[in-house]
Design a protein around this motif. Sequence first.
Motif, PDB file in Angstrom:
ATOM      1  N   THR A  36       0.793  -1.224  -0.172  1.00 10.00           N
ATOM      2  CA  THR A  36       0.076  -0.319   0.275  1.00 10.00           C
ATOM      3  C   THR A  36       0.663   1.232   0.295  1.00 10.00           C
ATOM      4  OG1 THR A  36      -0.116   0.141   1.814  1.00 10.00           O
ATOM      5  CG2 THR A  36      -2.266  -1.160   0.930  1.00 10.00           C
ATOM      6  N   GLY A  37       2.231   1.002   0.106  1.00  8.05           N
ATOM      7  CA  GLY A  37       2.729   2.553   0.041  1.00  8.05           C
ATOM      8  C   GLY A  37       3.512   2.605   1.506  1.00  8.05           C
ATOM      9  N   PRO A  38       3.838   3.435   1.885  1.00  8.85           N
ATOM     10  CA  PRO A  38       4.553   4.363   3.387  1.00  8.85           C
ATOM     11  C   PRO A  38       3.049   5.196   3.682  1.00  8.85           C
ATOM     12  CG  PRO A  38       5.794   5.510   1.201  1.00  8.85           C
ATOM     13  CD  PRO A  38       4.448   4.752   0.697  1.00  8.85           C
ATOM     14  N   THR A  39       2.781   4.427   4.974  1.00  7.08           N
ATOM     15  CA  THR A  39       2.117   4.758   6.033  1.00  7.08           C
ATOM     16  C   THR A  39       2.499   5.679   7.169  1.00  7.08           C
ATOM     17  OG1 THR A  39       1.022   2.497   6.734  1.00  7.08           O
ATOM     18  CG2 THR A  39       0.526   2.774   5.142  1.00  7.08           C
ATOM     19  N   GLU A  40       1.929   5.953   8.554  1.00  3.53           N
ATOM     20  CA  GLU A  40       1.683   5.754   9.554  1.00  3.53           C
ATOM     21  C   GLU A  40       2.483   5.490  10.336  1.00  3.53           C
ATOM     22  OE1 GLU A  40      -0.640   6.949  13.204  1.00  3.53           O
ATOM     23  OE2 GLU A  40      -1.554   7.992  11.500  1.00  3.53           O
ATOM     24  N   ALA A  41       3.393   5.170  10.975  1.00  6.36           N
ATOM     25  CA  ALA A  41       5.076   4.587  11.609  1.00  6.36           C
ATOM     26  C   ALA A  41       3.536   3.820  12.632  1.00  6.36           C
ATOM     27  CB  ALA A  41       5.616   5.212  12.795  1.00  6.36           C
ATOM     28  N   PRO A  42       4.138   2.589  12.839  1.00  7.56           N
ATOM     29  CA  PRO A  42       2.574   1.404  13.620  1.00  7.56           C
ATOM     30  C   PRO A  42       3.058   1.953  14.613  1.00  7.56           C
ATOM     31  CG  PRO A  42       5.085   0.366  12.697  1.00  7.56           C
ATOM     32  CD  PRO A  42       4.516   1.401  11.707  1.00  7.56           C
ATOM     33  N   SER A  43       1.497   1.476  15.581  1.00  7.47           N
ATOM     34  CA  SER A  43       2.019   1.707  16.828  1.00  7.47           C
ATOM     35  C   SER A  43       2.304   0.765  17.714  1.00  7.47           C
ATOM     36  CB  SER A  43       0.851   2.768  17.271  1.00  7.47           C
ATOM     37  OG  SER A  43      -0.676   1.444  17.381  1.00  7.47           O
ATOM     38  N   LYS A  44       2.507   0.535  18.454  1.00  9.45           N
ATOM     39  CA  LYS A  44       2.401  -1.061  19.097  1.00  9.45           C
ATOM     40  C   LYS A  44       1.306  -1.754  19.598  1.00  9.45           C
ATOM     41  CE  LYS A  44       7.504  -0.470  21.422  1.00  9.45           C
ATOM     42  NZ  LYS A  44       8.122  -0.405  21.836  1.00  9.45           N
ATOM     43  N   ALA A  45       1.364  -2.976  18.686  1.00  9.92           N
ATOM     44  CA  ALA A  45      -0.451  -3.129  18.820  1.00  9.92           C
ATOM     45  C   ALA A  45      -0.516  -4.503  20.568  1.00  9.92           C
ATOM     46  CB  ALA A  45      -0.833  -3.925  17.674  1.00  9.92           C
ATOM     47  N   GLY A  46       1.147  -4.668  20.067  1.00  8.31           N
ATOM     48  CA  GLY A  46       0.922  -5.676  21.531  1.00  8.31           C
ATOM     49  C   GLY A  46       1.896  -5.394  22.819  1.00  8.31           C
ATOM     50  N   PRO A  47       1.647  -6.143  23.668  1.00  4.42           N
ATOM     51  CA  PRO A  47       2.363  -5.851  24.914  1.00  4.42           C
ATOM     52  C   PRO A  47       4.038  -5.412  24.902  1.00  4.42           C
ATOM     53  CG  PRO A  47       1.530  -8.104  25.116  1.00  4.42           C
ATOM     54  CD  PRO A  47       1.232  -7.717  23.935  1.00  4.42           C
ATOM     55  N   THR A  48       5.026  -5.885  24.172  1.00  6.02           N
ATOM     56  CA  THR A  48       6.166  -5.856  23.862  1.00  6.02           C
ATOM     57  C   THR A  48       5.823  -6.033  22.038  1.00  6.02           C
ATOM     58  OG1 THR A  48       6.311  -8.493  24.171  1.00  6.02           O
ATOM     59  CG2 THR A  48       6.364  -7.180  25.647  1.00  6.02           C
ATOM     60  N   SER A  49       7.569  -5.273  21.833  1.00  7.60           N
ATOM     61  CA  SER A  49       7.860  -5.550  20.032  1.00  7.60           C
ATOM     62  C   SER A  49       8.543  -6.962  20.099  1.00  7.60           C
ATOM     63  CB  SER A  49       8.693  -4.473  20.205  1.00  7.60           C
ATOM     64  OG  SER A  49      10.123  -4.508  21.548  1.00  7.60           O
ATOM     65  N   PHE A  50       8.785  -7.172  19.061  1.00  6.38           N
ATOM     66  CA  PHE A  50       9.322  -8.325  18.311  1.00  6.38           C
ATOM     67  C   PHE A  50      11.239  -8.218  19.114  1.00  6.38           C
ATOM     68  CE2 PHE A  50      12.590 -10.617  15.789  1.00  6.38           C
ATOM     69  CZ  PHE A  50      11.870 -11.770  15.762  1.00  6.38           C
ATOM     70  N   ALA A  51      11.959  -7.349  18.957  1.00 10.79           N
ATOM     71  CA  ALA A  51      12.825  -7.220  19.592  1.00 10.79           C
ATOM     72  C   ALA A  51      13.207  -7.221  21.112  1.00 10.79           C
ATOM     73  CB  ALA A  51      13.356  -5.633  19.647  1.00 10.79           C
ATOM     74  N   ASP A  52      11.943  -6.761  22.101  1.00 18.70           N
ATOM     75  CA  ASP A  52      11.957  -7.154  23.423  1.00 18.70           C
ATOM     76  C   ASP A  52      11.726  -8.658  23.664  1.00 18.70           C
ATOM     77  OD1 ASP A  52      12.121  -4.189  23.612  1.00 18.70           O
ATOM     78  OD2 ASP A  52       9.710  -3.854  24.140  1.00 18.70           O
ATOM     79  N   THR A  53      10.881  -8.807  22.538  1.00 23.13           N
ATOM     80  CA  THR A  53      10.570 -10.873  23.219  1.00 23.13           C
ATOM     81  C   THR A  53      12.067 -11.422  22.601  1.00 23.13           C
ATOM     82  OG1 THR A  53       8.242 -10.314  22.224  1.00 23.13           O
ATOM     83  CG2 THR A  53       8.937 -12.614  22.274  1.00 23.13           C
ATOM     84  N   LEU A  54      12.549 -10.660  21.432  1.00 24.34           N
ATOM     85  CA  LEU A  54      13.249 -11.495  21.543  1.00 24.34           C
ATOM     86  C   LEU A  54      14.881 -11.231  22.073  1.00 24.34           C
ATOM     87  CD1 LEU A  54      15.308 -13.497  18.490  1.00 24.34           C
ATOM     88  CD2 LEU A  54      15.755 -11.312  17.537  1.00 24.34           C
ATOM     89  N   GLU A  55      15.143 -10.759  22.686  1.00 22.81           N
ATOM     90  CA  GLU A  55      15.614 -10.253  24.217  1.00 22.81           C
ATOM     91  C   GLU A  55      15.415 -11.410  25.047  1.00 22.81           C
ATOM     92  OE1 GLU A  55      17.753  -6.729  26.336  1.00 22.81           O
ATOM     93  OE2 GLU A  55      16.076  -6.219  24.840  1.00 22.81           O
ATOM     94  N   THR A  56      14.082 -11.284  25.597  1.00 24.73           N
ATOM     95  CA  THR A  56      13.763 -11.843  26.787  1.00 24.73           C
ATOM     96  C   THR A  56      14.100 -13.784  26.454  1.00 24.73           C
ATOM     97  OG1 THR A  56      11.859 -10.298  27.604  1.00 24.73           O
ATOM     98  CG2 THR A  56      12.279 -12.238  28.339  1.00 24.73           C
ATOM     99  N   ALA A  57      13.464 -14.103  25.026  1.00 18.97           N
ATOM    100  CA  ALA A  57      14.084 -15.260  25.095  1.00 18.97           C
ATOM    101  C   ALA A  57      15.646 -15.664  25.076  1.00 18.97           C
ATOM    102  CB  ALA A  57      13.733 -15.656  24.393  1.00 18.97           C
TER     103      ALA A  57
END
Length: 119
Positions: A36-57
């Motif tokens: 769809t092309g560039p859009t607004e920056a995504p807001s954090k839909a979940g409680p944590t980001s992927f980077a946080d989840t990976l860091e925790t793991a």
Amino acid sequence: MSGISSIGGAMSVDRVMQLRAEILARNEALSRAGATGPTEAPSKAGPTSFADTLETALKQVNDGQSEASRLSASYERGETVDIAKVMLARQQASIGFEATLQVRNKILSAYKDIMSMSV
């Protein structure tokens, strides 16, 4: 020894599948955003980001390996440690590391695929 019980949950099959589902969901979201092309920056839909989840793991895998090393050293010093606990901790640390290695390989493969795409 609550540390041993936390090792079992560190990289369980459910946790790996949860990480996989999150990677697939983000991949799908990125695909839709690219179409769809560039859009607004995504807001954090979940409680944590992927980077946080990976860091925790990764921290959990590291903790599992540290616990296995600690138990092994205690056993080797002749302290009263059940050999079954030592072997279980070592096996759980090994499985956690192997799962982490597989995730890393998949991420590198995805990165190489993305970098080879023409713009």
